[in-house]
Enzyme design. Sequence first.
Site, short mmCIF file in Angstrom:
data_model
loop_
_atom_site.label_atom_id
_atom_site.label_comp_id
_atom_site.label_asym_id
_atom_site.label_seq_id
_atom_site.Cartn_x
_atom_site.Cartn_y
_atom_site.Cartn_z
N LYS A 1 -3.72 3.46 2.96
CA LYS A 1 -4.79 2.66 2.43
C LYS A 1 -6.04 3.81 2.22
O LYS A 1 -6.82 3.35 1.03
CB LYS A 1 -5.29 1.86 3.56
CG LYS A 1 -4.40 0.95 4.11
CD LYS A 1 -4.57 0.11 5.59
CE LYS A 1 -3.48 -0.88 5.63
NZ LYS A 1 -3.58 -1.40 7.04
N LYS B 1 0.51 -1.19 -0.08
CA LYS B 1 0.10 -0.12 -0.11
C LYS B 1 0.94 1.23 -0.12
O LYS B 1 0.45 2.27 -0.38
CB LYS B 1 -0.86 -0.01 1.38
CG LYS B 1 -0.47 0.19 2.71
CD LYS B 1 -0.12 -1.33 3.15
CE LYS B 1 0.12 -1.28 4.54
NZ LYS B 1 0.34 -2.94 5.09
#
Length: 434
Positions: free
Chosen positions: A204, A104
Amino acid sequence: MKDIRIGIIGFGTVGSGLAKTLYEQKDRLRQKTGANLTLARVADISITSLPKEYSDVVLSNDANDIFNDPEIDIVVELIGGMEPARTFMLTAIAKGKHVVTANKALLSIHGKEIFDAAVKNNVEVGYEASVGGGIPIIKALKEGLVANRINYIKGIMNGTANYILSQMTDRGLPFAEVLKKAQELGFAEADPTYDVEGIDTAHKLAILMTIAYGLDVRLDDINVEGISSIEPIDIEYARKFGYRIKLLAISRNHGDNIEARVHPTMVPENHMLASINGAFNGILINGDTVGDVLLYGAGAGMMPTGSAVAADVVDISRNILAGAINRVPALSYLPEHIGKPRITPMTDLVCPFYFRVTALDKPGVLSIITGIFGKHGISIRSMIQPGQDAGEPVHIVFRTHRAAEAAVKNAIKEIDALEICSAPTVKIRILNPE
């Protein structure tokens, strides 16, 4: 029956979880895809052998052995970090290989470069495991909610921070003590900065916002605050007001601009996210057609994350078999329709607040402080002032109605400059009611 051959770079927790999933679920995956999903190669610089069940897998300490193998269809990057992960992914893509990653941090900074390269080379990038561990949030946004205008995203996206706050709430322990225990149990890294300071959560959120809104959101676009300054006393006052403190990722779609923020938030005890405790994640999405959708589950760990990586491998394998590469755009929106975001400044935010002011218990102190709040247009909803010996510092706790962030910042600056205040004012935002 066709073989889909897979190479893994990095045989750590997630890599071994993927290998275990492919090995244990081999028959089921063959029944669901009509192909043999075969782990063919592993590259890792820190191991010298693989478990005996992977006797047919070739182990190497050089990722180029995977890139240069013409029979490898899918490369799974699981080493994390920026480099050499970025170079590895771009090399695999240039070689015409599909890529799966759980990285991520890389995608939240270099995602556009990677996705553009994939389109140019007609390969796919799978990244389900980059957000929410085993929770299928990427697929839900890309496909399940494709017909919706996403109005907001609110989520608990870091299990370490949620575990720490849950323990502080349930046991009344200070942050440092809970963090140490979390490290001993393996919930927190030796350097927990990314987790407890909200950076991992922001990575995220950037990915989810890009998919949700069709905008190229980067880590730098997100306002980030962590939980290391949260104290048990604030958790206890939150409880008295009917809240639980959570580290939330929050984004709202205002049409011409979008909110993008990560910070500790007081969540009403009856809210769906308030009951998500321990190392679990929960992500709440609101679409204009579907309404609220809550996805909940294990946000990390060998097998949950391995499950998410395996799902990407299966999706890409199905597309290979069907001759339908990039049937679903990697970011849901077609590349030419992904624009630049206009982020709502934090100073424009309006929400309820919690304040804990530390001041000497003297006549007139309360009126001075409330006068400053009033001067800046901040309306007090309720207040707690515990008893204390006269002349000693005391905590005065306020809960406000909705107030402007800019006004709050100015009021706190004025209050903290008072000689009667002996410590900086603690400010925690309260979740806006919808």
